[in-house]
Motif scaffolding. Structure first.
Motif: not given
Ligand code: TYD
Length: 203
Positions: A9, A13, A47, A51, A67, A71, A93, A97-98, A101-102, A152
């Motif tokens: 974050d 990007k 989303r 989020l 997620f 996707r 992303r 990212s999955t 993050y997950q 997040f």
């Molecule tokens: P986003 O608005 O894209 O924030 P950033 O500009 O930092 O990318 O928010 C996406 C958030 O969702 C980010 O904290 C990461 C999280 N995320 C996941 O946890 N898993 C995923 O598969 C994706 C695509 C995003």
């Protein structure tokens, strides 16, 4: 060509994805700039579910399903049609990212993420641009934005550090697909490096 942007974050990007889109368009390419979670009407609805709200709103397993559902819709409705029309797809992303993050952040669920990915998504980007960034800087940038989408970012600096390391591990695991760019420079410098990495891979 399908290009994803990854990073912690606040790594910058999203800005870089926009700059690259503008530059490729200026060179005459047809570009679709999109993002995850989201990028299609159905996925944008998901989303909001993932989020916004309390950090403990969903279990990590439920999040993987949400997620991945987003996707799948994004792939069917936005990414695949654009690629079929010969456009360059830039995605802020994607599955990495999955995986991060997950898969890594809340227990070791990487196997679950990979199984669901191969069942329901089954494709990787042609190139993944990882904007690597000092987490303390990334976090202060992310906090400065003050949006509702804070779930997040609320996890804090320690998680961001884990994420940075995790993204670099993914870059090593999938080395041919990744370009790792130092995000701790001016946006213009970073943009030049991103463009060079893309240019080298354009057919
Ligand atoms: P986003 O608005 O894209 O924030 P950033 O500009 O930092 O990318 O928010 C996406 C958030 O969702 C980010 O904290 C990461 C999280 N995320 C996941 O946890 N898993 C995923 O598969 C994706 C695509 C995003």
């Amino acid at each position: 060509m399908f290009i994803s942007f990854e990073g912690i974050d606040g790594s910058g990007k999203s800005t870089q994805a926009r700059l690259l889109a503008a530059r490729l368009e200026a060179e005459g390419h047809a570009v679709v700039l999109t993002r995850e979670p989201g990028g299609s009407p159905g996925a944008e609805e998901i989303r909001r579910l993932v989020l916004e709200g309390d950090p403990d709103r969903w279990s990590a397993e439920t999040e993987i399903l949400l997620f991945t559902a987003a996707r799948r819709d994004h792939l069917e409705r936005t990414i695949q049609p654009a690629l079929a029309e010969g456009k360059i797809v830039l995605c802020d992303r994607f599955a990495d990212s999955t995986r991060m993050y997950q898969g890594i952040s809340r227990g070791d669920l990487r196997g679950t993420v990979d199984a669901l990915h191969s069942l329901m998504i089954g494709r990787e980007p042609d190139l993944t641009v990882l904007i690597d960034m000092d987490p303390a800087k990334g976090l202060s940038r992310a906090k400065a934005r003050q949006t509702a989408e804070e779930r997040f970012e609320d996890f804090g600096l320690e998680l961001q550090q884990k994420m940075r390391a995790g993204f670099l591990e993914l870059a090593a695991e999938f080395a041919p697909r990744f370009a790792v760019i130092d995000g701790d420079a001016t946006p213009d410098t970073v943009a030049e490096q991103v463009f060079a990495a893309v240019k080298a891979r354009l057919p």
